[in-house]
Motif scaffolding. Structure first.
Motif, PDB file in Angstrom:
ATOM      1  N   GLY A   1      24.958  62.171  85.746  1.00  0.00           N
ATOM      2  CA  GLY A   1      25.559  62.429  86.961  1.00  0.00           C
ATOM      3  C   GLY A   1      25.913  61.236  87.900  1.00  0.00           C
ATOM      4  N   VAL A   2      25.679  61.358  89.041  1.00  0.00           N
ATOM      5  CA  VAL A   2      25.720  60.261  90.089  1.00  0.00           C
ATOM      6  C   VAL A   2      24.535  59.752  90.730  1.00  0.00           C
ATOM      7  N   PRO A   3      23.917  58.693  90.528  1.00  0.00           N
ATOM      8  CA  PRO A   3      22.977  58.196  91.312  1.00  0.00           C
ATOM      9  C   PRO A   3      22.949  58.178  92.698  1.00  0.00           C
ATOM     10  N   GLY A   4      22.141  58.150  93.458  1.00  0.00           N
ATOM     11  CA  GLY A   4      22.264  58.304  95.094  1.00  0.00           C
ATOM     12  C   GLY A   4      21.082  58.133  95.579  1.00  0.00           C
ATOM     13  N   GLY A   5      20.884  58.138  97.122  1.00  0.00           N
ATOM     14  CA  GLY A   5      19.696  57.919  97.857  1.00  0.00           C
ATOM     15  C   GLY A   5      19.355  56.616  98.021  1.00  0.00           C
ATOM     16  N   THR A   6      20.191  55.593  97.792  1.00  0.00           N
ATOM     17  CA  THR A   6      20.010  54.178  97.503  1.00  0.00           C
ATOM     18  C   THR A   6      18.693  53.755  96.706  1.00  0.00           C
ATOM     19  N   ARG A   7      18.416  54.884  95.798  1.00  0.00           N
ATOM     20  CA  ARG A   7      17.152  54.583  94.962  1.00  0.00           C
ATOM     21  C   ARG A   7      17.635  53.763  93.661  1.00  0.00           C
ATOM     22  N   PRO A   8      17.218  52.587  93.279  1.00  0.00           N
ATOM     23  CA  PRO A   8      17.649  51.711  92.125  1.00  0.00           C
ATOM     24  C   PRO A   8      17.410  52.567  91.023  1.00  0.00           C
ATOM     25  N   PHE A   9      18.505  52.288  90.120  1.00  0.00           N
ATOM     26  CA  PHE A   9      18.536  52.850  88.717  1.00  0.00           C
ATOM     27  C   PHE A   9      18.842  52.003  87.872  1.00  0.00           C
ATOM     28  N   ASN A  10      18.902  52.126  86.528  1.00  0.00           N
ATOM     29  CA  ASN A  10      19.337  51.284  85.437  1.00  0.00           C
ATOM     30  C   ASN A  10      20.427  51.815  84.561  1.00  0.00           C
TER      31      ASN A  10
ATOM     32  N   PRO B   1      30.323  50.924  84.599  1.00  0.00           N
ATOM     33  CA  PRO B   1      31.240  49.864  84.682  1.00  0.00           C
ATOM     34  C   PRO B   1      30.164  48.406  84.899  1.00  0.00           C
ATOM     35  N   VAL B   2      28.963  48.544  85.203  1.00  0.00           N
ATOM     36  CA  VAL B   2      28.072  47.512  85.261  1.00  0.00           C
ATOM     37  C   VAL B   2      26.816  47.770  84.471  1.00  0.00           C
ATOM     38  N   SER B   3      26.195  46.734  84.310  1.00  0.00           N
ATOM     39  CA  SER B   3      24.908  46.716  83.215  1.00  0.00           C
ATOM     40  C   SER B   3      23.731  46.032  83.963  1.00  0.00           C
ATOM     41  N   GLY B   4      22.496  46.965  83.983  1.00  0.00           N
ATOM     42  CA  GLY B   4      21.369  46.653  84.648  1.00  0.00           C
ATOM     43  C   GLY B   4      20.985  47.189  85.907  1.00  0.00           C
ATOM     44  N   ARG B   5      20.225  46.720  86.660  1.00  0.00           N
ATOM     45  CA  ARG B   5      19.464  47.656  87.648  1.00  0.00           C
ATOM     46  C   ARG B   5      20.259  47.368  88.871  1.00  0.00           C
ATOM     47  N   TRP B   6      20.854  48.616  89.615  1.00  0.00           N
ATOM     48  CA  TRP B   6      21.508  48.650  90.609  1.00  0.00           C
ATOM     49  C   TRP B   6      21.116  49.524  91.666  1.00  0.00           C
ATOM     50  N   VAL B   7      21.613  49.480  92.721  1.00  0.00           N
ATOM     51  CA  VAL B   7      21.266  50.201  93.918  1.00  0.00           C
ATOM     52  C   VAL B   7      22.561  51.009  94.368  1.00  0.00           C
ATOM     53  N   PRO B   8      22.502  52.417  94.327  1.00  0.00           N
ATOM     54  CA  PRO B   8      23.690  53.069  94.649  1.00  0.00           C
ATOM     55  C   PRO B   8      23.979  53.345  95.960  1.00  0.00           C
ATOM     56  N   VAL B   9      24.961  52.716  96.696  1.00  0.00           N
ATOM     57  CA  VAL B   9      25.347  53.064  98.069  1.00  0.00           C
ATOM     58  C   VAL B   9      26.557  53.626  98.631  1.00  0.00           C
ATOM     59  N   ASN B  10      26.583  54.406  99.584  1.00  0.00           N
ATOM     60  CA  ASN B  10      27.542  55.401  99.844  1.00  0.00           C
ATOM     61  C   ASN B  10      28.241  56.251  98.850  1.00  0.00           C
ATOM     62  N   SER B  11      27.235  57.057  98.080  1.00  0.00           N
ATOM     63  CA  SER B  11      27.316  57.719  97.070  1.00  0.00           C
ATOM     64  C   SER B  11      27.677  59.066  97.283  1.00  0.00           C
ATOM     65  N   PRO B  12      28.496  59.381  96.185  1.00  0.00           N
ATOM     66  CA  PRO B  12      29.122  60.821  96.532  1.00  0.00           C
ATOM     67  C   PRO B  12      27.939  61.821  96.058  1.00  0.00           C
ATOM     68  N   ALA B  13      26.685  61.492  95.641  1.00  0.00           N
ATOM     69  CA  ALA B  13      25.459  62.234  95.517  1.00  0.00           C
ATOM     70  C   ALA B  13      24.960  62.417  96.774  1.00  0.00           C
ATOM     71  N   ASP B  14      25.085  61.689  97.803  1.00  0.00           N
ATOM     72  CA  ASP B  14      24.622  61.918  98.998  1.00  0.00           C
ATOM     73  C   ASP B  14      25.308  62.564  99.975  1.00  0.00           C
ATOM     74  N   ARG B  15      26.852  62.635  99.977  1.00  0.00           N
ATOM     75  CA  ARG B  15      27.810  63.174 100.647  1.00  0.00           C
ATOM     76  C   ARG B  15      29.312  63.053 100.183  1.00  0.00           C
ATOM     77  N   VAL B  16      29.947  63.843 100.690  1.00  0.00           N
ATOM     78  CA  VAL B  16      31.470  63.945 100.023  1.00  0.00           C
ATOM     79  C   VAL B  16      32.278  64.078 101.348  1.00  0.00           C
ATOM     80  N   PRO B  17      33.233  63.330 101.824  1.00  0.00           N
ATOM     81  CA  PRO B  17      33.701  62.110 101.129  1.00  0.00           C
ATOM     82  C   PRO B  17      32.460  60.963 101.356  1.00  0.00           C
ATOM     83  N   SER B  18      32.235  60.299 100.330  1.00  0.00           N
ATOM     84  CA  SER B  18      31.221  59.340 100.074  1.00  0.00           C
ATOM     85  C   SER B  18      31.132  58.122 101.202  1.00  0.00           C
ATOM     86  N   HIS B  19      32.555  57.847 101.572  1.00  0.00           N
ATOM     87  CA  HIS B  19      32.960  56.723 102.449  1.00  0.00           C
ATOM     88  C   HIS B  19      33.136  57.031 103.965  1.00  0.00           C
TER      89      HIS B  19
END
Length: 269
Positions: free
Chosen positions: A255-264, A56-74
């Motif tokens: 998939g789903v980016p996680g680990g607060t690792r930036p992605f494009n 839903p967004v475009s560019g370089r982003w940091v994933p935070v509170n991601s389901p790739a890291d834990r579920v439930p993510s929040h």
């Protein structure tokens, strides 16, 4: 069922005198306690296959509170956000994003690069909910700010949402809900006031502009909160996993980016 239990408990407690007995008050307290406990009870993961959508967004982003890291993510399944993700815009690779800063204690939302970034439909759908009147507040990403966020956001906003039966409106802030079909609904939260470009009943195509990233609701800094759920009503919906296509360290991934690792992002131009 967590939020409905708490709401029912509050209603019983407030109407105790009408029943002429203190049983309503005791039952209300029990329901509130049960609902609050269930907020933190881990439920079974969804047996539904992850739904592929566009970012839903475009560019370089940091994933935070991601389901790739834990579920439930929040940390909660409430409001259908079991597989939710927070996306923070980080266009400059030389500037490392930090969840907590020492200074300033608070900053205007427009000083953050995410504020005003376009939010687009991740698939074709129909707009079923729109709320866009809440203000964009100053940041709360300092230690004192986070303490305030816990009181004002987690407690006050959650209680206010329950008392007004508004299904988390004061937590989500300005938001849009899309019906993507096949029982899948997409949620976009913390949007900028005055930025929404859709109304209830509108049909949108993948990539259509919905609004802009803001800092409304229970938010520490401007970012997009995004998740999928199996119904249009936050109170009773359950989360659904999703996947997007993205680039991380120059490698295409699904998939789903996680680990607060930036992605494009890819495919969202």
């Amino acid at each position: 069922m967590r939020m409905p239990l708490v709401v029912l408990g509050i209603v019983l407690g407030l109407t105790e005198r009408l029943h002429g007995s203190d049983w309503a008050g005791r039952a209300g307290l029990a329901l509130i306690a049960l609902g609050l406990v269930l907020f933190f009870v881990r439920s079974e993961a969804s047996d539904r296959a992850p739904v592929p959508v566009r970012s839903p967004v475009s560019g370089r982003w940091v994933p935070v509170n991601s389901p790739a890291d834990r579920v439930p993510s929040h940390g909660t399944h409430e409001l259908g956000q079991t597989y939710a993700i927070d996306l923070v815009y980080a266009p400059d690779p030389r500037s490392e994003w930090r969840p907590v800063v020492r200074y300033p204690l608070a900053a205007r939302p427009e000083t953050f690069p995410a504020f005003g970034q376009p939010v687009t439909a991740p698939a074709d759908g129909v707009v079923v909910q729109v709320s866009g009147w809440q203000r964009d507040h100053w940041s709360r990403n300092s230690w004192p700010g986070l303490a305030y966020l816990m009181v004002e956001g987690v407690i006050f906003r959650s209680v206010l949402s329950m008392l007004t039966l508004s299904a988390g409106r004061f937590v989500l802030g300005n938001h849009v809900v899309l019906d993507l079909g096949d029982g899948v609904h997409a949620v976009f939260a913390h949007l900028r006031r005055g930025s929404l470009r859709v109304r209830r009943g509108d049909r949108v195509k993948a990539g259509d502009l919905l609004g802009e990233v803001g800092n409304s609701g229970n938010s520490s800094e401007p970012h997009l909160h995004f998740h999928l759920m199996n119904g249009p009503r936050h109170l009773t919906a359950s989360g659904i996993p999703f996947t997007i296509e993205y680039l991380q360290d120059g490698v295409p991934r699904t998939g789903v980016p996680g680990g607060t690792r930036p992605f494009n992002t890819v495919g969202t131009g």
